[in-house]
Write a protein that holds these residues in place. Structure first.
Motif, PDB file in Angstrom:
ATOM      1  N   VAL A 186       0.871  -1.188   0.000  1.00 44.20           N
ATOM      2  CA  VAL A 186       0.000   0.000   0.000  1.00 44.20           C
ATOM      3  C   VAL A 186       0.910   1.241   0.000  1.00 44.20           C
ATOM      4  O   VAL A 186       1.854   1.309   0.799  1.00 44.20           O
ATOM      5  CB  VAL A 186      -0.917   0.017   1.248  1.00 44.20           C
ATOM      6  CG1 VAL A 186      -1.690   1.335   1.348  1.00 44.20           C
ATOM      7  CG2 VAL A 186      -1.870  -1.163   1.223  1.00 44.20           C
ATOM      8  N   LYS A 187       0.665   2.162  -0.894  1.00 41.82           N
ATOM      9  CA  LYS A 187       1.588   3.298  -1.052  1.00 41.82           C
ATOM     10  C   LYS A 187       1.634   4.177   0.210  1.00 41.82           C
ATOM     11  O   LYS A 187       0.621   4.730   0.644  1.00 41.82           O
ATOM     12  CB  LYS A 187       1.181   4.140  -2.260  1.00 41.82           C
ATOM     13  CG  LYS A 187       1.390   3.436  -3.579  1.00 41.82           C
ATOM     14  CD  LYS A 187       1.129   4.391  -4.723  1.00 41.82           C
ATOM     15  CE  LYS A 187       0.523   3.713  -5.926  1.00 41.82           C
ATOM     16  NZ  LYS A 187      -0.789   3.074  -5.730  1.00 41.82           N
ATOM     17  N   SER A 188       2.832   4.293   0.754  1.00 37.41           N
ATOM     18  CA  SER A 188       3.005   4.998   2.029  1.00 37.41           C
ATOM     19  C   SER A 188       2.676   6.476   1.930  1.00 37.41           C
ATOM     20  O   SER A 188       2.070   7.039   2.836  1.00 37.41           O
ATOM     21  CB  SER A 188       4.455   4.881   2.508  1.00 37.41           C
ATOM     22  OG  SER A 188       4.791   3.557   2.687  1.00 37.41           O
ATOM     23  N   VAL A 189       3.104   7.106   0.858  1.00 36.89           N
ATOM     24  CA  VAL A 189       2.905   8.553   0.743  1.00 36.89           C
ATOM     25  C   VAL A 189       1.613   8.866  -0.011  1.00 36.89           C
ATOM     26  O   VAL A 189       0.705   9.497   0.539  1.00 36.89           O
ATOM     27  CB  VAL A 189       4.136   9.221   0.072  1.00 36.89           C
ATOM     28  CG1 VAL A 189       3.878  10.706  -0.153  1.00 36.89           C
ATOM     29  CG2 VAL A 189       5.365   9.027   0.949  1.00 36.89           C
ATOM     30  N   ALA A 190       1.504   8.383  -1.262  1.00 36.34           N
ATOM     31  CA  ALA A 190       0.358   8.769  -2.104  1.00 36.34           C
ATOM     32  C   ALA A 190      -0.971   8.327  -1.484  1.00 36.34           C
ATOM     33  O   ALA A 190      -1.986   9.001  -1.644  1.00 36.34           O
ATOM     34  CB  ALA A 190       0.521   8.196  -3.499  1.00 36.34           C
ATOM     35  N   THR A 191      -0.965   7.185  -0.784  1.00 40.26           N
ATOM     36  CA  THR A 191      -2.240   6.681  -0.269  1.00 40.26           C
ATOM     37  C   THR A 191      -2.352   6.825   1.258  1.00 40.26           C
ATOM     38  O   THR A 191      -3.275   7.466   1.759  1.00 40.26           O
ATOM     39  CB  THR A 191      -2.438   5.208  -0.684  1.00 40.26           C
ATOM     40  OG1 THR A 191      -2.148   5.088  -2.071  1.00 40.26           O
ATOM     41  CG2 THR A 191      -3.869   4.760  -0.438  1.00 40.26           C
ATOM     42  N   LEU A 192      -1.396   6.249   1.988  1.00 38.82           N
ATOM     43  CA  LEU A 192      -1.526   6.288   3.461  1.00 38.82           C
ATOM     44  C   LEU A 192      -1.459   7.719   3.996  1.00 38.82           C
ATOM     45  O   LEU A 192      -2.240   8.108   4.869  1.00 38.82           O
ATOM     46  CB  LEU A 192      -0.409   5.476   4.109  1.00 38.82           C
ATOM     47  CG  LEU A 192      -0.700   4.021   4.463  1.00 38.82           C
ATOM     48  CD1 LEU A 192       0.517   3.411   5.143  1.00 38.82           C
ATOM     49  CD2 LEU A 192      -1.923   3.889   5.363  1.00 38.82           C
ATOM     50  N   LEU A 193      -0.538   8.492   3.462  1.00 36.43           N
ATOM     51  CA  LEU A 193      -0.370   9.857   3.964  1.00 36.43           C
ATOM     52  C   LEU A 193      -1.379  10.823   3.347  1.00 36.43           C
ATOM     53  O   LEU A 193      -1.993  11.623   4.044  1.00 36.43           O
ATOM     54  CB  LEU A 193       1.059  10.341   3.676  1.00 36.43           C
ATOM     55  CG  LEU A 193       1.410  11.758   4.117  1.00 36.43           C
ATOM     56  CD1 LEU A 193       1.353  11.895   5.632  1.00 36.43           C
ATOM     57  CD2 LEU A 193       2.800  12.160   3.627  1.00 36.43           C
ATOM     58  N   GLN A 194      -1.540  10.710   1.999  1.00 40.72           N
ATOM     59  CA  GLN A 194      -2.324  11.740   1.300  1.00 40.72           C
ATOM     60  C   GLN A 194      -3.724  11.311   0.906  1.00 40.72           C
ATOM     61  O   GLN A 194      -4.521  12.143   0.493  1.00 40.72           O
ATOM     62  CB  GLN A 194      -1.549  12.189   0.049  1.00 40.72           C
ATOM     63  CG  GLN A 194      -0.211  12.840   0.406  1.00 40.72           C
ATOM     64  CD  GLN A 194       0.722  13.001  -0.785  1.00 40.72           C
ATOM     65  OE1 GLN A 194       0.546  12.349  -1.806  1.00 40.72           O
ATOM     66  NE2 GLN A 194       1.717  13.857  -0.640  1.00 40.72           N
ATOM     67  N   GLY A 195      -4.027  10.025   0.996  1.00 38.41           N
ATOM     68  CA  GLY A 195      -5.332   9.546   0.545  1.00 38.41           C
ATOM     69  C   GLY A 195      -6.370   9.545   1.662  1.00 38.41           C
ATOM     70  O   GLY A 195      -6.100   9.920   2.801  1.00 38.41           O
ATOM     71  N   THR A 196      -7.571   9.106   1.281  1.00 36.24           N
ATOM     72  CA  THR A 196      -8.639   8.962   2.283  1.00 36.24           C
ATOM     73  C   THR A 196      -8.616   7.520   2.793  1.00 36.24           C
ATOM     74  O   THR A 196      -8.010   6.643   2.168  1.00 36.24           O
ATOM     75  CB  THR A 196     -10.015   9.205   1.626  1.00 36.24           C
ATOM     76  OG1 THR A 196     -10.205   8.203   0.611  1.00 36.24           O
ATOM     77  CG2 THR A 196     -10.091  10.585   1.000  1.00 36.24           C
ATOM     78  N   SER A 197      -9.331   7.278   3.883  1.00 35.90           N
ATOM     79  CA  SER A 197      -9.328   5.897   4.384  1.00 35.90           C
ATOM     80  C   SER A 197     -10.042   4.955   3.415  1.00 35.90           C
ATOM     81  O   SER A 197      -9.695   3.775   3.339  1.00 35.90           O
ATOM     82  CB  SER A 197      -9.897   5.804   5.800  1.00 35.90           C
ATOM     83  OG  SER A 197     -10.976   6.632   5.964  1.00 35.90           O
ATOM     84  N   GLU A 198     -10.973   5.498   2.602  1.00 34.76           N
ATOM     85  CA  GLU A 198     -11.628   4.657   1.586  1.00 34.76           C
ATOM     86  C   GLU A 198     -10.604   4.236   0.529  1.00 34.76           C
ATOM     87  O   GLU A 198     -10.595   3.093   0.075  1.00 34.76           O
ATOM     88  CB  GLU A 198     -12.786   5.404   0.900  1.00 34.76           C
ATOM     89  CG  GLU A 198     -14.005   5.648   1.779  1.00 34.76           C
ATOM     90  CD  GLU A 198     -13.816   6.778   2.797  1.00 34.76           C
ATOM     91  OE1 GLU A 198     -12.908   7.621   2.592  1.00 34.76           O
ATOM     92  OE2 GLU A 198     -14.540   6.796   3.809  1.00 34.76           O
ATOM     93  N   GLN A 199      -9.744   5.184   0.148  1.00 36.54           N
ATOM     94  CA  GLN A 199      -8.708   4.846  -0.847  1.00 36.54           C
ATOM     95  C   GLN A 199      -7.715   3.829  -0.279  1.00 36.54           C
ATOM     96  O   GLN A 199      -7.270   2.920  -0.975  1.00 36.54           O
ATOM     97  CB  GLN A 199      -7.969   6.121  -1.296  1.00 36.54           C
ATOM     98  CG  GLN A 199      -8.822   6.991  -2.213  1.00 36.54           C
ATOM     99  CD  GLN A 199      -8.247   8.397  -2.375  1.00 36.54           C
ATOM    100  OE1 GLN A 199      -7.592   8.943  -1.491  1.00 36.54           O
ATOM    101  NE2 GLN A 199      -8.512   8.989  -3.531  1.00 36.54           N
TER     102      GLN A 199
END
Ligand SMILES: [Zn+2]
Length: 345
Positions: free
Chosen positions: A283-296
């Protein structure tokens, strides 16, 4: 959802031994996020071991992780050899000044004693305390710098890359020295209580050195070190392929038990290499975990879980979890793991 019946240690070891455990294991490289989540500044981790241990235990409990990490990626060996390490107030430490300015400086370097020199005894004490706190059922994962990375840190990246062309014998002499030093520290990690050795070599990926140079200057030295650590009792070697490694995975899978994948298609990677290594990620640490929503996060986590059938997979992010993701995003990963439960058939 299957009820958990195995300990985290048995679960991780089962995937390493080609068995299917009760549920998909879940690991996060969590120094940065763990400290922020516990509400303490980075620099405090280097002042009081119990502060760091408290942060790891909180993560373990709140997100049902399958392992705890030492104060990973702290360049303590490089510092003990003479490089200057800076510890910012609330960011990870880094090397600000190398110490080998040419071949003459290599002659002056002395082997270090991990139990005595620099900050290494502090880090080893953290590992011993972590092991005591979690007991035999939870793996303690500790980070060891590979020889090529430490050579880059004490010489300077650009300088070392130029030395490869201008004075390759000097680079090899330096690598012989760092192999001995990094291996000594790695053995001390195991002796202190580390179950799994995690390592990473971001200065040796495809964007930094050619495959030929990787084969000559990075891989053989890591291979020797990792084999020595397995002989010393490390239960597994977890190698994080930070950045792009496509043309050199064939080599990396030779000397690791787990590849913590960054930018790969997990399904393809697993199909190709699962006879040799366990796939971990991504799971992408920056693009998703940091910058995404919990749905993403949840959607991407489910995509990763598509690589789980058949075992040989550990659920994780693609790199270290940064300091500031919303805890709800990390929670979303834990929830997906909980929902998936047992390995899908
Ligand atoms: Zn990474």
């Amino acid at each position: 959802m299957a009820l958990a019946s195995m300990s985290p240690m048995d679960r991780i070891m089962a995937v390493c031994h080609h068995e299917i455990p009760d549920r998909v294991p879940f690991l996060l490289t969590s120094r940065e996020f763990g400290l922020r989540y516990a509400g303490v500044k980075h620099s405090k981790a280097y002042e009081d071991p119990e502060i760091y241990i408290g942060a790891q235990l909180k993560l373990l409990k709140d997100f049902q992780l399958d392992g705890v990490w030492d104060i990973w990626c702290t360049p303590a060996v490089d510092e003990a050899l003479g490089a200057t390490m800076e510890i910012p107030d609330d960011d990870p430490p880094w090397i600000t000044r190398p110490c080998v300015h040419g071949p003459a400086d290599l002659e002056k370097l002395k082997p270090v004693n991990p139990w005595r020199d620099g900050r290494m005894p502090y880090l080893l004490d953290v590992i011993a305390r972590l092991k005591k706190a979690v007991g035999p059922d939870v793996p303690v994962i500790a980070w060891a710098s590979p020889p090529f990375r430490t050579a880059c840190m004490i010489r300077g990246n650009t300088e070392l890359y130029m030395d490869i062309y201008d004075n390759p014998q000097f680079v090899k002499n330096l690598l012989e020295f760092t192999t001995e030093t990094c291996t000594a520290y790695g053995k001390a990690l195991v002796e202190a209580g580390a179950d799994i050795i995690a390592t990473s070599n971001p200065v040796a990926n495809m964007d930094c050195i050619s495959l030929d140079h990787f084969k000559e200057f990075a891989h053989p030295y890591s291979k020797r070190m990792f084999a020595a650590l397995k002989d010393a009792g490390a239960k597994a070697i977890n190698f994080h392929t930070c950045g792009r490694w496509d043309d050199r995975y064939e080599l990396c899978v030779e000397n690791a038990d787990i590849i913590h994948c960054d930018r790969v298609d997990l399904g393809e990677f697993k199909a190709k290499y699962s006879n040799k290594v366990v796939t971990m990620g991504n799971v992408k640490s920056v693009a998703t975990l940091l910058q995404g929503t919990s749905e993403q996060v949840a959607a991407e986590a489910l995509q990763c879980m598509a690589a789980a059938p058949g075992g040989r997979y550990i659920f994780s992010s693609d790199c270290a979890v940064p300091r500031d993701p919303p805890p709800a995003n990390v929670r979303a990963m834990a929830n997906v793991r909980e929902e998936v439960g047992a390995y899908p058939v």
